[in-house]
Design an enzyme around this catalytic site. Structure first.
Site, mmCIF file in Angstrom:
data_model
loop_
_atom_site.group_PDB
_atom_site.id
_atom_site.type_symbol
_atom_site.label_atom_id
_atom_site.label_comp_id
_atom_site.label_asym_id
_atom_site.label_seq_id
_atom_site.Cartn_x
_atom_site.Cartn_y
_atom_site.Cartn_z
ATOM 1 C CE LYS A 67 -3.817 0.086 2.329
ATOM 2 N NZ LYS A 67 -4.877 0.160 3.367
ATOM 3 C CE LYS A 79 -3.209 -3.068 10.090
ATOM 4 N NZ LYS A 79 -3.685 -1.950 9.254
ATOM 5 C CG ASP A 116 -6.468 -1.712 11.685
ATOM 6 O OD1 ASP A 116 -7.027 -2.779 11.990
ATOM 7 O OD2 ASP A 116 -6.135 -1.445 10.517
ATOM 8 C CB SER A 147 -7.396 8.543 7.843
ATOM 9 O OG SER A 147 -7.413 7.194 8.280
ATOM 10 N N GLY A 183 -19.771 0.982 7.672
ATOM 11 C CA GLY A 183 -19.222 1.597 8.870
ATOM 12 C C GLY A 183 -18.497 2.895 8.560
ATOM 13 C CG ASP A 204 -22.677 -3.057 8.721
ATOM 14 O OD1 ASP A 204 -21.770 -2.341 8.268
ATOM 15 O OD2 ASP A 204 -22.671 -3.510 9.879
ATOM 16 N NE ARG A 209 -22.748 -0.037 10.888
ATOM 17 C CZ ARG A 209 -21.581 -0.304 11.487
ATOM 18 N NH1 ARG A 209 -21.002 0.607 12.238
ATOM 19 N NH2 ARG A 209 -21.004 -1.481 11.347
ATOM 20 C CB ALA A 260 -12.481 0.561 1.975
#
Length: 351
Positions: A67, A79, A116, A147, A183, A204, A209, A260
């Site tokens: 990435k 990570k 995260d 972000s 989300g 979801d 939601r 995503a």
């Protein structure tokens, strides 16, 4: 555990700690520092076994190297996972993140953390009390905040690029998009798509939601276990990884996959399986780079809104390069993206 997982990883460093007060296993994986410090979010999650947390760190840190390389930012791949018995709250949560901040600080800048799964800007504020190797603090504490919205902006541009390559135009008016997960990223992405005229189907694990957003956007809603089978132009995975595998790929009824979620492929060979179905796959680590671009642009490079927006728009251009190479070489888009990553890393090593 280590004997099985580490030899195939190919990374640089793994740090393992056990936090006795919270019974939490802490795993930090620094996959590559070729382009800069290994960077990636801290995931907090309950796992059946500690080895599952380590497996996540190795898999996700490797993806972060790709990435960062494709986003053209001065960071490598890393990570972290906090494998907790249960998600802590209140003072116990704060104390855990202070101790975790000490661990990150002990790496002396080799690893830079961010948000995260189950972690957010307030947690980064706590970590920052112990180390400067952190991105994504709240704006009140000098950071750039969440972000997630810019991740959604990047995915939106990625979908447009994939639509243009497949249908000859990036116009989303009337296109059908199935969004899996609404989300922090899937919600704003769905709004961008609806505003552009796309017809949406949403799902979801939180049914309420999904139904509330679907009602607001005049979208359809299906159960989470059916969304990948919806007949649509674009399938956009924005939840957990591993959704594209030998079991699910035969059931896909889309022309494009662009979302995503990290590590969407169950294994590298799944990129070939998708290509064999005649489906254009936009590699996840290219499409989901908006969050990285946000953090690096605002907090490391001190760029303004216009400059960051230009970088986000560039995600579509990068995808165009991937698609062109895949066609020219007769390979999958996943393989094409991996080639570009390898070339960029090799160029930096020899520079």
């Amino acid at each position: 555990m280590f004997e099985d997982l580490l030899p195939a990883w190919g990374g640089e460093e793994v740090v393992v700690g056990f936090d006795e007060p919270s019974a939490t296993w802490m795993f930090v994986g620094v996959h590559s520092t070729v382009l800069g410090p290994g960077a990636g979010g801290t995931r907090m999650k309950t796992y059946a076994q500690p080895a599952d947390g380590l497996r996540d760190v190795l898999r996700l840190s490797s993806a972060m190297t790709s990435k960062m390389a494709m986003a053209s930012v001065p960071l490598g791949g890393g990570k972290a996972v906090l494998a907790v018995p249960e998600i802590p709250q209140g003072q116990a949560r704060r104390e855990l993140f202070l101790r975790y901040g000490d661990l990150v600080g002990s790496l002396h800048g080799t690893y830079v953390t961010a948000c995260d799964m189950n972690t957010g800007p307030p947690d980064m504020d706590v970590i920052a009390e112990r180390t400067s190797s952190v991105l994504g603090r709240t704006e009140a504490k000098g950071g750039s905040g969440t972000s997630a919205p810019d991740t959604a902006v990047g995915v939106f541009h990625g979908i447009r690029a994939a639509i243009a390559h497949t249908f000859g135009s990036d116009d989303l008016d009337g296109r059908t998009v199935a969004v899996q997960g609404v989300g922090a990223v899937g919600d704003p992405l769905s709004r961008f798509l609806a505003e552009a005229g796309a017809r949406l189907t949403l799902a979801d694990v939180d049914d309420v939601r999904a139904k509330e957003l679907a009602e607001e956007l005049e979208a359809e809603v299906v159960s989470a276990d059916r969304i990948a089978e919806v007949d649509c132009d674009v399938f956009s995975p924005c939840a957990t990884g591993g959704v594209l595998n030998a079991d699910t790929i035969p059931s896909l009824r889309c022309r494009v996959i662009a979302g995503a979620a990290n590590n969407q492929l169950g294994e590298p060979a799944d990129a070939e399986r998708v290509a064999e179905r005649g489906i254009l796959y936009a590699p996840d680590y290219v499409v989901s780079a908006g969050g990285v671009i946000h953090l690096v642009g605002y907090e490391m490079l001190h760029e303004g809104f216009i400059e960051v927006r230009e970088r986000l728009t560039g995600i579509g251009e990068t995808l165009g390069e991937v698609f062109a190479r895949a066609e020219a070489e007769g390979i999958s888009t996943g393989a094409a993206a991996d080639e570009i990553v390898a070339e960029r890393l090799s160029a930096e090593r020899t520079a």
